[in-house]
Design a protein around this motif. Structure first.
Motif, PDB file in Angstrom:
ATOM      1  N   GLU A   1      26.224  18.238 -12.931  1.00  0.00           N
ATOM      2  CA  GLU A   1      24.916  18.090 -12.295  1.00  0.00           C
ATOM      3  C   GLU A   1      24.105  16.979 -12.967  1.00  0.00           C
ATOM      4  O   GLU A   1      23.476  16.161 -12.291  1.00  0.00           O
ATOM      5  CB  GLU A   1      24.155  19.417 -12.359  1.00  0.00           C
ATOM      6  N   LEU A   2      24.144  16.925 -14.286  1.00  0.00           N
ATOM      7  CA  LEU A   2      23.450  15.870 -15.025  1.00  0.00           C
ATOM      8  C   LEU A   2      24.103  14.521 -14.753  1.00  0.00           C
ATOM      9  O   LEU A   2      23.409  13.519 -14.537  1.00  0.00           O
ATOM     10  CB  LEU A   2      23.452  16.180 -16.523  1.00  0.00           C
ATOM     11  N   ALA A   3      25.442  14.491 -14.747  1.00  0.00           N
ATOM     12  CA  ALA A   3      26.153  13.244 -14.482  1.00  0.00           C
ATOM     13  C   ALA A   3      25.809  12.704 -13.099  1.00  0.00           C
ATOM     14  O   ALA A   3      25.595  11.493 -12.926  1.00  0.00           O
ATOM     15  CB  ALA A   3      27.660  13.467 -14.609  1.00  0.00           C
ATOM     16  N   ILE A   4      25.742  13.585 -12.105  1.00  0.00           N
ATOM     17  CA  ILE A   4      25.384  13.160 -10.741  1.00  0.00           C
ATOM     18  C   ILE A   4      23.958  12.627 -10.714  1.00  0.00           C
ATOM     19  O   ILE A   4      23.657  11.627 -10.058  1.00  0.00           O
ATOM     20  CB  ILE A   4      25.565  14.326  -9.751  1.00  0.00           C
ATOM     21  N   GLY A   5      23.038  13.292 -11.431  1.00  0.00           N
ATOM     22  CA  GLY A   5      21.653  12.814 -11.502  1.00  0.00           C
ATOM     23  C   GLY A   5      21.566  11.428 -12.114  1.00  0.00           C
ATOM     24  O   GLY A   5      20.806  10.573 -11.652  1.00  0.00           O
ATOM     25  N   ILE A   6      22.375  11.198 -13.142  1.00  0.00           N
ATOM     26  CA  ILE A   6      22.381   9.874 -13.788  1.00  0.00           C
ATOM     27  C   ILE A   6      22.933   8.834 -12.829  1.00  0.00           C
ATOM     28  O   ILE A   6      22.355   7.745 -12.660  1.00  0.00           O
ATOM     29  CB  ILE A   6      23.199   9.918 -15.105  1.00  0.00           C
ATOM     30  N   LEU A   7      24.054   9.149 -12.186  1.00  0.00           N
ATOM     31  CA  LEU A   7      24.659   8.202 -11.234  1.00  0.00           C
ATOM     32  C   LEU A   7      23.721   7.913 -10.065  1.00  0.00           C
ATOM     33  O   LEU A   7      23.655   6.776  -9.587  1.00  0.00           O
ATOM     34  CB  LEU A   7      25.994   8.739 -10.720  1.00  0.00           C
TER      35      LEU A   7
ATOM     36  N   LEU B   1      29.668  15.033 -19.825  1.00  0.00           N
ATOM     37  CA  LEU B   1      28.419  15.710 -19.465  1.00  0.00           C
ATOM     38  C   LEU B   1      28.646  16.748 -18.358  1.00  0.00           C
ATOM     39  O   LEU B   1      29.629  16.701 -17.626  1.00  0.00           O
ATOM     40  CB  LEU B   1      27.381  14.692 -18.986  1.00  0.00           C
ATOM     41  N   ASP B   2      27.677  17.626 -18.227  1.00  0.00           N
ATOM     42  CA  ASP B   2      27.628  18.569 -17.113  1.00  0.00           C
ATOM     43  C   ASP B   2      27.600  17.768 -15.813  1.00  0.00           C
ATOM     44  O   ASP B   2      26.932  16.729 -15.727  1.00  0.00           O
ATOM     45  CB  ASP B   2      26.358  19.429 -17.257  1.00  0.00           C
TER      46      ASP B   2
ATOM     47  N   SER C   1      35.810  14.200  -8.598  1.00  0.00           N
ATOM     48  CA  SER C   1      34.944  15.380  -8.586  1.00  0.00           C
ATOM     49  C   SER C   1      33.468  14.975  -8.498  1.00  0.00           C
ATOM     50  O   SER C   1      32.704  15.527  -7.696  1.00  0.00           O
ATOM     51  CB  SER C   1      35.184  16.201  -9.845  1.00  0.00           C
ATOM     52  N   LEU C   2      33.068  14.004  -9.310  1.00  0.00           N
ATOM     53  CA  LEU C   2      31.677  13.530  -9.270  1.00  0.00           C
ATOM     54  C   LEU C   2      31.356  12.887  -7.925  1.00  0.00           C
ATOM     55  O   LEU C   2      30.255  13.074  -7.389  1.00  0.00           O
ATOM     56  CB  LEU C   2      31.416  12.543 -10.409  1.00  0.00           C
ATOM     57  N   SER C   3      32.306  12.159  -7.373  1.00  0.00           N
ATOM     58  CA  SER C   3      32.081  11.507  -6.074  1.00  0.00           C
ATOM     59  C   SER C   3      31.889  12.553  -4.978  1.00  0.00           C
ATOM     60  O   SER C   3      31.015  12.403  -4.118  1.00  0.00           O
ATOM     61  CB  SER C   3      33.257  10.599  -5.720  1.00  0.00           C
ATOM     62  N   ARG C   4      32.725  13.601  -4.992  1.00  0.00           N
ATOM     63  CA  ARG C   4      32.573  14.666  -3.986  1.00  0.00           C
ATOM     64  C   ARG C   4      31.216  15.349  -4.132  1.00  0.00           C
ATOM     65  O   ARG C   4      30.527  15.582  -3.140  1.00  0.00           O
ATOM     66  CB  ARG C   4      33.690  15.704  -4.139  1.00  0.00           C
ATOM     67  N   ARG C   5      30.860  15.714  -5.331  1.00  0.00           N
ATOM     68  CA  ARG C   5      29.580  16.391  -5.548  1.00  0.00           C
ATOM     69  C   ARG C   5      28.404  15.460  -5.212  1.00  0.00           C
ATOM     70  O   ARG C   5      27.403  15.904  -4.670  1.00  0.00           O
ATOM     71  CB  ARG C   5      29.444  16.842  -7.017  1.00  0.00           C
ATOM     72  N   PHE C   6      28.560  14.193  -5.510  1.00  0.00           N
ATOM     73  CA  PHE C   6      27.499  13.220  -5.238  1.00  0.00           C
ATOM     74  C   PHE C   6      27.283  13.085  -3.722  1.00  0.00           C
ATOM     75  O   PHE C   6      26.168  12.965  -3.257  1.00  0.00           O
ATOM     76  CB  PHE C   6      27.830  11.874  -5.859  1.00  0.00           C
ATOM     77  N   SER C   7      28.370  13.115  -2.981  1.00  0.00           N
ATOM     78  CA  SER C   7      28.242  12.957  -1.520  1.00  0.00           C
ATOM     79  C   SER C   7      28.036  14.279  -0.803  1.00  0.00           C
ATOM     80  O   SER C   7      28.014  14.323   0.414  1.00  0.00           O
ATOM     81  CB  SER C   7      29.505  12.259  -0.973  1.00  0.00           C
TER      82      SER C   7
ATOM     83  N   LYS D   1      32.218   2.576 -22.206  1.00  0.00           N
ATOM     84  CA  LYS D   1      31.599   3.549 -23.102  1.00  0.00           C
ATOM     85  C   LYS D   1      30.744   4.558 -22.328  1.00  0.00           C
ATOM     86  O   LYS D   1      30.770   5.761 -22.608  1.00  0.00           O
ATOM     87  CB  LYS D   1      30.749   2.837 -24.150  1.00  0.00           C
ATOM     88  N   ALA D   2      29.993   4.047 -21.350  1.00  0.00           N
ATOM     89  CA  ALA D   2      29.144   4.929 -20.540  1.00  0.00           C
ATOM     90  C   ALA D   2      30.001   5.920 -19.751  1.00  0.00           C
ATOM     91  O   ALA D   2      29.657   7.107 -19.639  1.00  0.00           O
ATOM     92  CB  ALA D   2      28.269   4.109 -19.595  1.00  0.00           C
ATOM     93  N   ALA D   3      31.137   5.462 -19.204  1.00  0.00           N
ATOM     94  CA  ALA D   3      32.033   6.342 -18.445  1.00  0.00           C
ATOM     95  C   ALA D   3      32.599   7.434 -19.341  1.00  0.00           C
ATOM     96  O   ALA D   3      32.715   8.595 -18.925  1.00  0.00           O
ATOM     97  CB  ALA D   3      33.159   5.529 -17.816  1.00  0.00           C
ATOM     98  N   ALA D   4      32.936   7.097 -20.577  1.00  0.00           N
ATOM     99  CA  ALA D   4      33.475   8.085 -21.506  1.00  0.00           C
ATOM    100  C   ALA D   4      32.439   9.161 -21.817  1.00  0.00           C
ATOM    101  O   ALA D   4      32.763  10.352 -21.896  1.00  0.00           O
ATOM    102  CB  ALA D   4      33.934   7.395 -22.786  1.00  0.00           C
ATOM    103  N   ILE D   5      31.201   8.757 -21.961  1.00  0.00           N
ATOM    104  CA  ILE D   5      30.135   9.727 -22.278  1.00  0.00           C
ATOM    105  C   ILE D   5      29.813  10.588 -21.055  1.00  0.00           C
ATOM    106  O   ILE D   5      29.717  11.808 -21.151  1.00  0.00           O
ATOM    107  CB  ILE D   5      28.873   8.999 -22.789  1.00  0.00           C
ATOM    108  N   ILE D   6      29.656   9.971 -19.901  1.00  0.00           N
ATOM    109  CA  ILE D   6      29.295  10.699 -18.684  1.00  0.00           C
ATOM    110  C   ILE D   6      30.389  11.692 -18.302  1.00  0.00           C
ATOM    111  O   ILE D   6      30.114  12.755 -17.760  1.00  0.00           O
ATOM    112  CB  ILE D   6      28.967   9.722 -17.529  1.00  0.00           C
ATOM    113  N   SER D   7      31.646  11.362 -18.620  1.00  0.00           N
ATOM    114  CA  SER D   7      32.754  12.280 -18.321  1.00  0.00           C
ATOM    115  C   SER D   7      32.617  13.602 -19.055  1.00  0.00           C
ATOM    116  O   SER D   7      33.111  14.626 -18.599  1.00  0.00           O
ATOM    117  CB  SER D   7      34.094  11.640 -18.706  1.00  0.00           C
TER     118      SER D   7
END
Length: 170
Positions: A131-137, A128-129, A159-165, A120-126
């Motif tokens: 930048e916000l998703a990366i901040g949460i992760l 989100l913006d 995409s989130l993994s690349r931006r996160f790293s 459920k959390a993955a569905a919601i975070i997907s």
């Protein structure tokens, strides 16, 4: 017009009479006796010197007034600069408080998503913006963040993994 050449002592007497005034000349001990002005040329020179003196005094008054105005303006500018500096400091303080509040809220949000079911959390975070998703992760424990990424669509997780790293610039 013919230039009249005055003897030096007469010229000095005329200049002294103009700048000191006749009353001061006669009151000074040892001063030269100024004879009454005889010729038209002497009167013209004396009048010219008096006019020049008046013009210089007027200019001096104008300069004094402008100097006072400039000092007043400088004081006003300094006061405005002080006020602006105070406002700038207040603004910087408010920005810092806002940043701290956002970081605090993002941390709380990370904890909420961490406690949720990963699907459920993955569905919601997907949705989100990024930048916000990366901040949460970033605020989550690594194990919980990994579970969330595992339950996301591959492209979004990549995409989130690349931006996160920080491999892909923002």
């Amino acid at each position: 017009m013919k230039s009249l050449r005055l003897p030096p002592f007469l010229y000095a007497s005329l200049v002294a009479a103009v700048f000191l005034g006749p009353s001061q000349l006669s009151a000074q001990p040892g001063s030269l006796d100024v004879q009454p002005i005889q010729s038209v040329e002497e009167r013209r020179i004396l009048l010219s010197l008096q006019e020049e003196r008046a013009r210089l005094e007027d200019r001096d008054r104008q300069l004094d007034q402008r100097e006072m105005e400039l000092k007043s303006l400088q004081t006003e500018v300094d006061k405005k600069l002080d006020e602006l500096n105070v406002l700038r400091q207040q603004f910087e303080q408010l920005l810092a408080e806002r940043d701290n509040l956002e970081a605090e809220r993002l941390g709380e949000l990370s904890l909420m998503y961490e406690k949720m079911d990963p699907v459920k959390a993955a569905a919601i975070i997907s949705t989100l913006d990024e930048e916000l998703a990366i901040g949460i992760l970033a605020g989550m424990r690594k194990k919980s963040a990994g579970k969330l990424l595992n339950n996301m669509e591959r492209k979004k997780a990549a995409s989130l993994s690349r931006r996160f790293s920080n491999i892909e610039p923002e």
